[in-house]
Structure formats: structure tokens, C-alpha cells
Write a protein that holds these residues in place. Sequence first.
Motif, PDB file in Angstrom:
ATOM      1  N   THR A  52       1.303 -40.567 -28.587  1.00 13.34           N
ATOM      2  CA  THR A  52       0.013 -40.932 -29.180  1.00 13.34           C
ATOM      3  C   THR A  52      -0.622 -42.168 -28.546  1.00 13.34           C
ATOM      4  O   THR A  52       0.063 -42.964 -27.892  1.00 13.34           O
ATOM      5  CB  THR A  52       0.184 -41.130 -30.704  1.00 13.34           C
ATOM      6  OG1 THR A  52      -1.113 -41.285 -31.292  1.00 13.34           O
ATOM      7  CG2 THR A  52       1.035 -42.344 -31.025  1.00 13.34           C
ATOM      8  N   ASP A  53      -1.946 -42.270 -28.730  1.00 15.00           N
ATOM      9  CA  ASP A  53      -2.708 -43.435 -28.280  1.00 15.00           C
ATOM     10  C   ASP A  53      -2.576 -43.623 -26.767  1.00 15.00           C
ATOM     11  O   ASP A  53      -2.377 -44.726 -26.276  1.00 15.00           O
ATOM     12  CB  ASP A  53      -2.209 -44.688 -29.024  1.00 15.00           C
ATOM     13  CG  ASP A  53      -3.263 -45.796 -29.037  1.00 15.00           C
ATOM     14  OD1 ASP A  53      -4.440 -45.499 -28.727  1.00 15.00           O
ATOM     15  OD2 ASP A  53      -2.897 -46.950 -29.321  1.00 15.00           O
ATOM     16  N   VAL A  54      -2.712 -42.517 -26.035  1.00 14.79           N
ATOM     17  CA  VAL A  54      -2.448 -42.546 -24.598  1.00 14.79           C
ATOM     18  C   VAL A  54      -3.643 -41.954 -23.849  1.00 14.79           C
ATOM     19  O   VAL A  54      -4.332 -41.061 -24.364  1.00 14.79           O
ATOM     20  CB  VAL A  54      -1.145 -41.746 -24.293  1.00 14.79           C
ATOM     21  CG1 VAL A  54      -1.338 -40.241 -24.474  1.00 14.79           C
ATOM     22  CG2 VAL A  54      -0.600 -42.086 -22.918  1.00 14.79           C
ATOM     23  N   PHE A  55      -3.906 -42.440 -22.638  1.00  9.19           N
ATOM     24  CA  PHE A  55      -4.934 -41.826 -21.803  1.00  9.19           C
ATOM     25  C   PHE A  55      -4.367 -40.539 -21.217  1.00  9.19           C
ATOM     26  O   PHE A  55      -3.339 -40.577 -20.530  1.00  9.19           O
ATOM     27  CB  PHE A  55      -5.364 -42.761 -20.671  1.00  9.19           C
ATOM     28  CG  PHE A  55      -6.245 -43.885 -21.136  1.00  9.19           C
ATOM     29  CD1 PHE A  55      -7.583 -43.641 -21.448  1.00  9.19           C
ATOM     30  CD2 PHE A  55      -5.754 -45.183 -21.250  1.00  9.19           C
ATOM     31  CE1 PHE A  55      -8.416 -44.680 -21.878  1.00  9.19           C
ATOM     32  CE2 PHE A  55      -6.576 -46.218 -21.674  1.00  9.19           C
ATOM     33  CZ  PHE A  55      -7.910 -45.969 -21.998  1.00  9.19           C
ATOM     34  N   ILE A  56      -5.026 -39.424 -21.503  1.00  5.42           N
ATOM     35  CA  ILE A  56      -4.545 -38.129 -21.011  1.00  5.42           C
ATOM     36  C   ILE A  56      -5.231 -37.831 -19.671  1.00  5.42           C
ATOM     37  O   ILE A  56      -6.452 -37.711 -19.603  1.00  5.42           O
ATOM     38  CB  ILE A  56      -4.850 -37.013 -22.037  1.00  5.42           C
ATOM     39  CG1 ILE A  56      -4.094 -37.315 -23.347  1.00  5.42           C
ATOM     40  CG2 ILE A  56      -4.468 -35.646 -21.485  1.00  5.42           C
ATOM     41  CD1 ILE A  56      -4.514 -36.449 -24.514  1.00  5.42           C
TER      42      ILE A  56
END
Length: 518
Positions: A52-56
Amino acid sequence: MFPWCVSRGSNLVKVNPVKRLKIFVVAFTLLLSALSYASSGANQTASRVWITDVFIVSPERLDRVEKGSVLIENGRIARVERNRKAKKPADAVVVEGKGQYLIPGLIDSHVHLASVPGMTFEQEAGKQAMVAEYFRQLPRSYLYYGYTTLVDLAVVQPRVLEDFRAAAAHPDLYDCGESLPWANGYPMNFLPAEMRFKVFPNFLYDAKQAEKIPAEYKAEDHTPAADVARVKSEGGICVKTYFERGFADDKNLPVMDAGTAAEIRKAATKDGLVLMMHANGFEAQKFAVDANVDVIAHGMWHWGALDKEKEVPEEIKQLLDRIAEKKVGYQPTMQVLSGEMAYFDPEYLKNPAVAKVVPKAMVEWFGTPEGKWFGKELNEDKTPDATLRELYERGPMRRVRQVTAYLASKDANIVFGTDTPSGPTYGNLPGLNGYLEMKQLEKAGLSLAQIFKAATISNAREFKMESQVGTIEPGKVANLVLMTKSPLESVDAYDSITTVLVHGKAIARKNLAADSEK
Ligand SMILES: [Zn+2]
């Protein structure tokens, strides 16, 4: 370790084949009995993971690099939420991605796992404990640099691949089965006549050389169709063949004709296999394109009679245009040359990254006079290091860079492959070689997006793995990499990895290093 694929292309190379053959004969049998690296367990899978809370950063959606979350269930990607506020599903183990970038696991579609970098067979046989430790570390070194899928191009010791696949944590491994060299051609020529057919049992019969082929091998068992069928039955996903007239002391090797190439093409298509051809010069790559291969397994560092031309000559551009238009998969494998140059770079072994991918005892051995044997063979004339580096740079390295830059400018189908190790050099180490190849590609002029695609979606498409890997999309295998820098901003990002996920199982990078406590 033997130069199965050796693409040592520069004419600077001085090899002593007689010495090499002797080493091979002595050591081959010993090695077969020595290779035994038992390990247990397959890649384990946590049932639900919420990153979570990650740049994809996924190659099919580079227009939408946004913060979000990814749900993994039973080793596969179940949901991709490009939405900061997505709620954590119940029971999921949370992997906090704050400040990080999530990319698909990297794919290297050109490796040779059974070859030990920097060692002759004789040396391997004399250092069994060190070699065993190297092989135990091998899958972890690829993971350390984010490689979660590999393709081995020429199986010579199936046991090594079996052990690799049995390791507790390892990249997914595919292979091209036993390769298809032309009878007595490259790379069979490296072996004594009485051994080469045993080591390359899937060779292509050449009626013109009948008297040079042992009678036990029948022409009908070594047709393109028979050879390709064997690869298929062994579970290969690709067919590897060669067009190489040779180099250094062996420059007039027999090569296949266009008719044979056409038959291989037909058989590979029928069996659904990707056709790859070793070709590193203008003539060879033209042959490969005319033969409609799927992948050219090297960059073009030989331009033949045009070697001295300062810019890419018109006739080569015409061929490169065809490569780009036909979307032929193209592996520049620039580290092949750079791996030789490592012997002439006094700083190479001091790079701390070396100790991350091979055991300490081996790094120390590389630094001994015995460990530098290949560098001495490459430089029998004792030319100063700086002069040699200059010769490589001005010759083959410049040519391969210019060709790669031209292909990149035409948006050719560059697929990422390192040819690790390309020969008996300590300059092509597992995992690290991929990172160095990326730096070479950047230097040659590929954009960061092109490099990223080459090592993910382009490889997945070319090798028909697109339904499984190559992007961050629901349904795909959860082979993923977390890094603190964006791969679209700097090539150094590929050395900023913190966590590698293999089939959903998260492994901290530091625990994958050769010098880690674990
Ligand atoms: Zn190779």
C-alpha cells in the motif's frame, strides 16, 4: 563453465584453444559428479498481501504512475488500485510501500546458469566447496537485483537447472533446452572432436561433413525438425541456434545455409517455440533477419569490411530498419564486451556490489594471479590496461553502441538479455550483470522507459509469458520489486531495491546478498 555462447567478439581477443580443450577434457567428468547442491522447498506464498501507499510503475500504463495499492492472493495479483484511499482487505499482511516504487519483477531472457564466471573446468573441479557455495547463492543474486524470471539459452547440465528450481527462493526459470549448433561449427569447435557431439547432442547434421561426424549419429535424427522436436519434448520454450564463422584463432567455422534456417523456422513455428539466433556481426544478423528469427541474441559489434566506418553505414542502417519494422527481438548484450574489459579495470573487483552476488572466498580468489588467468589470455601481448580499454571503446564497444542507439531511435523491439556469463570472465556476475547492462543501454541512448519495457513487458511478450508476468495487472503472478527510486528517473533505481516478491512472498533485499547474515 565453458564459453557455450561465447560471443567474445572483439578481434583483440587472444584465446588459446588447445589449452582450453585440455582443461575441458580433464574436468568435464569430474564436474558432472561434483555438481550436487541439495536444497529444499519451493517459493512459499503468503495467502494475502496488501502493498500500500506505493507508486505503481507498470509498463503498459506509464501514463498513470500514481500512488495506490496492490492486493496479492495466493501468489497472484488480485487487485490493482490506483487510488490512495483504497481500504486494506481483511486478513491481509501489509507491506508498507511509502516513499517507494513498485515495478514488475525484471526478466533477463539470456543467461547461462551452469557456467561459473571466471573459472576453467579444472579450477572448478579443484574448488568444489567454493563452487557449491556459488551455486547456492546464484538464485539469490538474480533476485537481489530484481530478476524474477530468467531464460537459460543452452542447457548443458540439466542438474544445475533442477537445483536452481529447487532452491528455497529463486526466479522463475525457463530454458531453450539443448541448443542447435551446426555440426563442427560454433560453439562445438571449442571441444575436442571426440567430445563435441556428446556435449552437443542436438547438433544439426551436415551431409557435406559426413566423414567428420561419428557414425553413431544418423542424419535423420539431426534434421531441424528432429532437433526442434527434442527441445519441445524437453520442455523448452525457445530454440537457440547460431550463425558464427568464429573469431580469434578459429575464424573459418562451418555455418548453416539458408535452407536449413528455413526448416528450423518452420519447425519452431509448428511447435510454438521462440526462435533465437546467436549473431553478433553484420553478415550474421542479416542472415538472421532473412531467416525470420524471432530474437537476435547479441548486439552488432562486428561490421565486417565496414568496421572502420565512423558512423553506422547506410547498408547497415537498411538492415536495422528491417529489424525495427519486423519487430525482431533484439538483445544488445553489451556486457559481453564490458565483461572482458573488467580484467583491465583495476577498480572492478573493489566494487562493493561484487561481494553482494558471489561468495567472499570467490571474490578473493578472483583477485589472485590464478583467478586472473582469463585476463592474461585476453592480453597475451601485455598491452597496458588503459590502451586495451581504449581499443575496446574505439572498436567493438563503439560499434555496438551506435547500432543500439540507431535501433532505439527507431523504437525497435529491444528485449533485455545479458548473456551472463558470456565467457569465462569474472566480469559477468549474476544479477549485477543485469544492472551493468542497463547502465550500458542508457549510455548507448535508450530512454529509461525503453530500458524498463525491454526488461519487463517486451520480454514477456516476446517469450509468450505475457499472461503470467511483465506488468502489474490482476491475474498475473505476483513477481514484484519495491525500490526507493523511480526507474523512470534514474537507472540507479535498479540498485535501490528494498524488497523482492516472488509468487507473493516478500524477501528483504539485504537477506539475499551473498554477504548477508542469513
Ligand atoms: Zn549466450
